[in-house]
Design a protein around this motif. Sequence first.
Motif, PDB file in Angstrom:
ATOM      1  N   ILE A 340       0.828  -1.203   0.000  1.00  0.00           N
ATOM      2  CA  ILE A 340       0.000   0.000   0.000  1.00  0.00           C
ATOM      3  C   ILE A 340       0.866   1.259   0.000  1.00  0.00           C
ATOM      4  CG2 ILE A 340      -1.608   1.349   1.431  1.00  0.00           C
ATOM      5  CD1 ILE A 340      -2.830  -1.394   2.259  1.00  0.00           C
ATOM      6  N   LEU A 341       1.924   1.245   0.784  1.00  0.00           N
ATOM      7  CA  LEU A 341       2.816   2.402   0.826  1.00  0.00           C
ATOM      8  C   LEU A 341       3.607   2.550  -0.469  1.00  0.00           C
ATOM      9  CD1 LEU A 341       4.254   2.147   4.459  1.00  0.00           C
ATOM     10  CD2 LEU A 341       2.658   3.881   3.607  1.00  0.00           C
ATOM     11  N   ASP A 393       3.967   9.155   9.297  1.00  0.00           N
ATOM     12  CA  ASP A 393       4.589  10.097   8.360  1.00  0.00           C
ATOM     13  C   ASP A 393       4.629   9.527   6.946  1.00  0.00           C
ATOM     14  OD1 ASP A 393       4.994  11.952  10.370  1.00  0.00           O
ATOM     15  OD2 ASP A 393       7.046  11.291  10.796  1.00  0.00           O
ATOM     16  N   ALA A 394       4.949   8.233   6.826  1.00  0.00           N
ATOM     17  CA  ALA A 394       5.026   7.613   5.501  1.00  0.00           C
ATOM     18  C   ALA A 394       3.647   7.563   4.851  1.00  0.00           C
ATOM     19  CB  ALA A 394       5.619   6.211   5.612  1.00  0.00           C
ATOM     20  N   TYR A 395       2.615   7.221   5.623  1.00  0.00           N
ATOM     21  CA  TYR A 395       1.267   7.145   5.048  1.00  0.00           C
ATOM     22  C   TYR A 395       0.774   8.541   4.674  1.00  0.00           C
ATOM     23  CZ  TYR A 395      -3.068   4.656   4.047  1.00  0.00           C
ATOM     24  OH  TYR A 395      -4.147   4.075   3.401  1.00  0.00           O
ATOM     25  N   SER A 396       1.180   9.551   5.422  1.00  0.00           N
ATOM     26  CA  SER A 396       0.826  10.930   5.064  1.00  0.00           C
ATOM     27  C   SER A 396       1.430  11.296   3.711  1.00  0.00           C
ATOM     28  CB  SER A 396       1.335  11.899   6.136  1.00  0.00           C
ATOM     29  OG  SER A 396       0.713  11.665   7.375  1.00  0.00           O
ATOM     30  N   ASN A 401       0.847  11.779  -2.333  1.00  0.00           N
ATOM     31  CA  ASN A 401       1.216  11.262  -3.650  1.00  0.00           C
ATOM     32  C   ASN A 401       0.014  10.647  -4.362  1.00  0.00           C
ATOM     33  OD1 ASN A 401       3.831  12.036  -3.184  1.00  0.00           O
ATOM     34  ND2 ASN A 401       4.606   9.981  -2.754  1.00  0.00           N
ATOM     35  N   ARG A 402      -0.864  10.005  -3.604  1.00  0.00           N
ATOM     36  CA  ARG A 402      -2.032   9.373  -4.223  1.00  0.00           C
ATOM     37  C   ARG A 402      -3.027  10.414  -4.702  1.00  0.00           C
ATOM     38  NH1 ARG A 402      -6.570   5.146  -1.693  1.00  0.00           N
ATOM     39  NH2 ARG A 402      -7.741   5.015  -3.659  1.00  0.00           N
ATOM     40  N   ALA A 430     -10.040  12.752   3.994  1.00  0.00           N
ATOM     41  CA  ALA A 430      -9.032  11.816   4.507  1.00  0.00           C
ATOM     42  C   ALA A 430      -8.514  12.362   5.824  1.00  0.00           C
ATOM     43  CB  ALA A 430      -7.893  11.642   3.506  1.00  0.00           C
ATOM     44  N   VAL A 431      -8.472  11.492   6.817  1.00  0.00           N
ATOM     45  CA  VAL A 431      -8.049  11.897   8.151  1.00  0.00           C
ATOM     46  C   VAL A 431      -7.113  10.836   8.720  1.00  0.00           C
ATOM     47  CG1 VAL A 431      -8.786  12.604  10.457  1.00  0.00           C
ATOM     48  CG2 VAL A 431     -10.328  12.934   8.512  1.00  0.00           C
TER      49      VAL A 431
END
Length: 462
Positions: A340-341, A393-396, A401-402, A430-431
């Motif tokens: 996913i990342l 931080d990575a998912y943010s 990017n998405r 998105a939260v």
Amino acid sequence: MKLRLQLGCKRLADYKSEPPMMSKQIVRVLALLTVLSLLTGSVLISGRAAPAGSQESAIATGTARRAAIVATTAAVLEETSRLRQLSILRPVKSGAQSRSEIEGMIVKNLDDESTPAEMHATEVVLKSFGLAPMDFKYRPFLIKLLTEQVAGYYDPKAQQFYLADWIELEGQKPVMAHELTHALQDQHFNLRRFEKWPKGDSDAELAAHALIEGDATLAMTLYMAKNPLVALAFIRSLGSAGTSSEQFKQAPRAIRESLLFPYEEGSAWATQVYRRGGWNLVSKAFSKLPQSSEQILHVEKYFSYEAPLVLTLPDLKGILGPNWKRIDSDVNGEWGYYLILDEFLNDPIESKRASAGWAGDRFAIYEGSRQSEIFVAQLTAWDSDNDAKEFFDAYSKRTLNRYPSAKATDQTSTTEQGERREWQTSEGGAVMELRGSRVLILEGLPQKTDMNGVLRTIWKQG
């Protein structure tokens, strides 16, 4: 996953008790030759198109070819039994099938094992995480992939091995060793118990299949080491077979890599278990199953049996409204979050680092009255606050990017509970909230939905 074939340093015949290293390319090809095992226990596939007239020629030889398959099966089974140190409890039936017979079997299994609702839910999950384009049709694609690729299989229900009637036997003996290891597994450990896996924990199911396929891949590796000429014939057949099919190459990355995971990561895991305790310890793993993809990726966590946390999510339909329904709830696991990342970070090192430290998760997918309306809630747990922050931080970054046009509706805010980030995207709100070692993520939140009510409800139960 990072296996290497060191033919230049050591001849295959020189290997004794230590399993030889196998190149990532060979393992990937092997996966293409044995992938899609979730449908039948184990499937042998080939990306090679039968040359003009070859199928007719194979059929013409009929009885002789089937007799050769039976004899070869018996011989390979006997040798595989010695190498794998699992006795033959009963003979394994074998035979040949035409392409149309194999296609019929695959489609029937697909229809028997998956309802239309389940197939639809899988498609929505892929789209909701951005792992497949919105126009992707999962079931038709899967049927095309199977139709193009499947060339043989071991069926645990019938306890029988079938080889396609156009496959050359000599070059396929290593793959037969792989498949017949499944027959031995079935006789000793009952593979049918894996057919009806409890719903809602696909990550643990993936780990179990990594055990099954990793074991068989390691056994095949040792078979090749003991039979270098057969191994060379197999490798030559790969070079001339064009094993990367068009359908496989066109598959979304998440599908390709998830299909390969039990073979690549499973073989690396099985090799480490073998080195620690031999085949006896590998066999014991069928009683003490790996519980997560994390335990496959980090074998020390299997040895310490670091069990994942079981998280729950409340049903949010009452908050979302009567037009919404939950169509799936499952576990992504460390491997799932890596995919996913990295789909959007495109940085495997960063994605692996951010997904490591996973301790548990649960996601739920909701669909509105229109199929374009998809809402995802995810609750994740991590080994430490630092691990959670790194993932947060990575998912943010992945979110930005998405959704390139995403607008921050509020700057990063720090509260007594933790940290929150909010965006408005083309697919809804998105939260993300970080609280200690846990991260909560909402995506596709409908505009008029009480966001704080959703957050409070999840945190209260989770």
